[in-house]
Design a protein around this motif. Sequence first.
Motif, PDB file in Angstrom:
ATOM      1  N   SER A 684       2.403   7.070  -9.692  1.00  0.00           N
ATOM      2  CA  SER A 684       2.892   5.701  -9.471  1.00  0.00           C
ATOM      3  C   SER A 684       3.989   5.687  -8.421  1.00  0.00           C
ATOM      4  O   SER A 684       4.019   4.803  -7.546  1.00  0.00           O
ATOM      5  N   ALA A 688       3.721   3.918  -4.696  1.00  0.00           N
ATOM      6  CA  ALA A 688       4.740   2.917  -4.349  1.00  0.00           C
ATOM      7  C   ALA A 688       5.417   3.261  -3.032  1.00  0.00           C
ATOM      8  O   ALA A 688       5.576   2.398  -2.146  1.00  0.00           O
ATOM      9  N   LEU A 692       5.196   1.071   0.434  1.00  0.00           N
ATOM     10  CA  LEU A 692       6.418   0.509   1.023  1.00  0.00           C
ATOM     11  C   LEU A 692       6.609   0.946   2.468  1.00  0.00           C
ATOM     12  O   LEU A 692       7.303   0.266   3.252  1.00  0.00           O
ATOM     13  N   GLN A 698       3.883  -8.115   0.151  1.00  0.00           N
ATOM     14  CA  GLN A 698       3.841  -7.672  -1.253  1.00  0.00           C
ATOM     15  C   GLN A 698       2.463  -7.910  -1.855  1.00  0.00           C
ATOM     16  O   GLN A 698       1.960  -7.082  -2.617  1.00  0.00           O
ATOM     17  N   LYS A 701       0.201  -5.225  -0.644  1.00  0.00           N
ATOM     18  CA  LYS A 701       0.500  -3.936  -1.302  1.00  0.00           C
ATOM     19  C   LYS A 701      -0.086  -3.900  -2.712  1.00  0.00           C
ATOM     20  O   LYS A 701      -0.693  -2.902  -3.121  1.00  0.00           O
ATOM     21  N   ILE A 702       0.110  -4.962  -3.458  1.00  0.00           N
ATOM     22  CA  ILE A 702      -0.401  -5.006  -4.823  1.00  0.00           C
ATOM     23  C   ILE A 702      -1.932  -4.996  -4.831  1.00  0.00           C
ATOM     24  O   ILE A 702      -2.557  -4.313  -5.657  1.00  0.00           O
ATOM     25  N   LEU A 726       6.879  -7.717 -10.422  1.00  0.00           N
ATOM     26  CA  LEU A 726       7.605  -7.001  -9.361  1.00  0.00           C
ATOM     27  C   LEU A 726       8.932  -7.704  -9.064  1.00  0.00           C
ATOM     28  O   LEU A 726       9.978  -7.053  -8.925  1.00  0.00           O
ATOM     29  N   ALA A 757      13.491  -0.462  -4.589  1.00  0.00           N
ATOM     30  CA  ALA A 757      12.170  -0.974  -4.213  1.00  0.00           C
ATOM     31  C   ALA A 757      11.070  -0.041  -4.690  1.00  0.00           C
ATOM     32  O   ALA A 757      10.038  -0.481  -5.215  1.00  0.00           O
ATOM     33  N   LEU A 761       8.328  -1.205  -7.613  1.00  0.00           N
ATOM     34  CA  LEU A 761       6.895  -1.210  -7.333  1.00  0.00           C
ATOM     35  C   LEU A 761       6.186  -0.118  -8.149  1.00  0.00           C
ATOM     36  O   LEU A 761       5.046  -0.293  -8.592  1.00  0.00           O
ATOM     37  N   VAL A 764       5.231  -1.482 -11.441  1.00  0.00           N
ATOM     38  CA  VAL A 764       4.067  -2.359 -11.333  1.00  0.00           C
ATOM     39  C   VAL A 764       2.786  -1.533 -11.276  1.00  0.00           C
ATOM     40  O   VAL A 764       1.792  -1.831 -11.946  1.00  0.00           O
TER      41      VAL A 764
END
Length: 778
Positions: A684, A688, A692, A698, A701-702, A726, A757, A761, A764
């Motif tokens: 994770s 992330a 980034l 965002q 990214k998700i 997030l 950050a 993330l 998430v």
Amino acid sequence: MIKLFSTIRTVFFMMFSLYFAGCTSNEGEIGISEKFPDKVSYNFHIRPILSDNCYACHGPDSDAREAGLRLDIESEAFKALSENPGAFALVPGKPHQSEVFLRVNSSDESQVMPPPESNLKLTNREIELIKTWIKDGAVYEKHWAFQAPQYIAAPEVEDKNWPVNEIDHFILKQQEDIGLHPNQPASKENMLKRLSFDLTGLPPNLDLMDRFSENDNPEAYEEMVDYLLSQPSYGERMAVYWMDVSRYADSYGYQLDNFRTQWPWRDWVIHAFNENLSFEDFITWQLAGDLLENPTKEQILATGFNRNHKITEEGAVDEEEYRITYVTDRTNTVGKALIGITFECAACHDHKFDPISQKDYYEMFSFFNNIDELRTSTAPIDPLVGTPESYAKKPYIEITDEDAEGILSFVNKQDTSKLIVSVMGELDTMRNNYVLERGVFNAYGTEVFPETPESILNFDPSYPKNRLGLAKWLFDERNPLTARVFVNKIWKEFFGRGIVNTTSDFGMQGELPSHPELLDWLAIDFMENGWDIKRLIKQMVMSATYRQSVAIDEKERQKDPENRYYTRASRHHLKAEFIRNMVLASSGLLVPEIGGRSVKPYQPDGLWEAATAGGSTLAEYTQDHGDNLYRRGLYTFVKRTVPPPSMLIFDASNRDQCETERSYTNTPLQALVMLNDPTVLEASRVVAARLLSENSTQTEKITKAFRLILCRKPKPKEVELLLNYLKDKLESIAMEDAEALASIGEYPVDENADKVAVAALMQVISTMYNMEEAITRS
């Protein structure tokens, strides 16, 4: 279809063993075939509950051994009853003159069977079934699995558009006969995920997802199947299945449980699957590669299959006792893995249910009782040079750098260390073999010689009476079990439920096949096409049956709650190794290197130390580092006494013995692993940090992370929920907590990255890994 009525088949023989004080043997079974009004063909098999060696239950002097009535033997069942010569247990065609029917149908509590005190009772339908069988002639039939497969052409179906191949005709025909309907096809995204995990043990990457979703060619699906089958990861995926069957581990087992170097054999298995070695050669080499004419070192290595069992290294043990244990293990493995019979039941006494005597057992045992059982850990480490004959008779081989660069190039040997692998080596002089009374290693009974059970198939006198002859017997076209058992195991791997759902028991205690004609068709087709494993798998995954959605229609579920008729795709968590693969591959951490020594990833401290005897070479767990932390689940070190905990929690085998299938449980411990395992948290963090570093929003990214982990595009509502989560984490996480989260795992951390950050993330993304869908085969 064939349907098994378990209540009748047990109670029927219980009833007569109680009433007539008789014990039943295992020499036959009664078969009833009946056509019901719903156009479904039923086959009822009655089996005995006691064996001929009644002393196992009653004692050696029991009068039961002299009982007169034997309903399991056709010639005995039709004789006049000893206590009433004018009466008969069975009168073909005349149920009302048959004591069997009169007793089960009686309302007199002193006469009815089973007796009231047994708390057992036959249903009206079961009684009618017995009546129908007698009326139709009381025909005794050999158990279905011991009859050679019969070719039956794929049946015609009403819906001409649904079937893709012959498999679908057999499946749809039964569905139509009982008023069921197949599911709609799975979406392209779900289908690609299923196919990728099933064929390679890995999730599809973004490029593969895009290529497949954008390809509207009618052949796109087949092209994807061919592509995945051609990948090296296919062999690694199939090896996971075979490691359970072969009881592969990286330690010897028992108390000391020391380290052993059997992994080059595992590398060979991967190689064999990728080269699509025929199933006949795949098994023959493993059982008897050393007995082939002028065997190669590869064929010798393959026989490591027979030596994967546990081996003791304790002092002050009876060497002969353990040697017999090893031979027993090999015999049981062949029974369970290759002919689907609970052969081990006959090690101590005649089989209670199947036509396997104790003599049969030790005749099979004799095939494996003629090797030098020198303990490999104490074997001399000397180069094995010269002709093939110089190493074909030894119980171990050494793999040199020269081997790894030549004939054994598939072995991932990266250093100059000497690798000793346990293999088979036949003795020059045949050992004498005996029935071991009650299975005791030194209780010699009748002398026996290598033979196979007549109830399955007589041993051809032209075959050599050794392991090579046994392999020839297994692949004799008349053998009723070998092909059936394997295609059924592969079917269960891809459909979640076997045609015979008891994959290692085709005997009278096992389930009867839900689609017997399909099973025979697959078996015959497999044999006639060179025992080609990839071809078999392609047939299965190309079918419309395989491509169905997992969605459940409530009406269909009520009619078929166990999905016996395959009206939907199976849904269960991924294999333990595949879950690890998914986490590593989706995060970009996976090291794709094939083969090599087993590795030790993160695991809780103290497990080995708390459960290992002093003096073991594996008393302490020394975690690996670098690339070795990110290898596929297949390569995780398996110590028998302390198996990898995260693997075990997801139902992996502990490799103590041959296992042909895994259970699928859902427990809170599995959720805790996904929440807290350092590998998941590290993955994770890495995802992330990489996202980034990209120039994207965002939402983008998700969306990308979601596709990597869930293998599909998120729905708008899902994106909204994750964005809100997030936002909440970015606002609430403390710097101290962020720094701790952003440093989990050994993969290098970018010290210049925004720790808050990354941590936000990361949480998430961890949530995505913890979605049930992430670890579910659907």
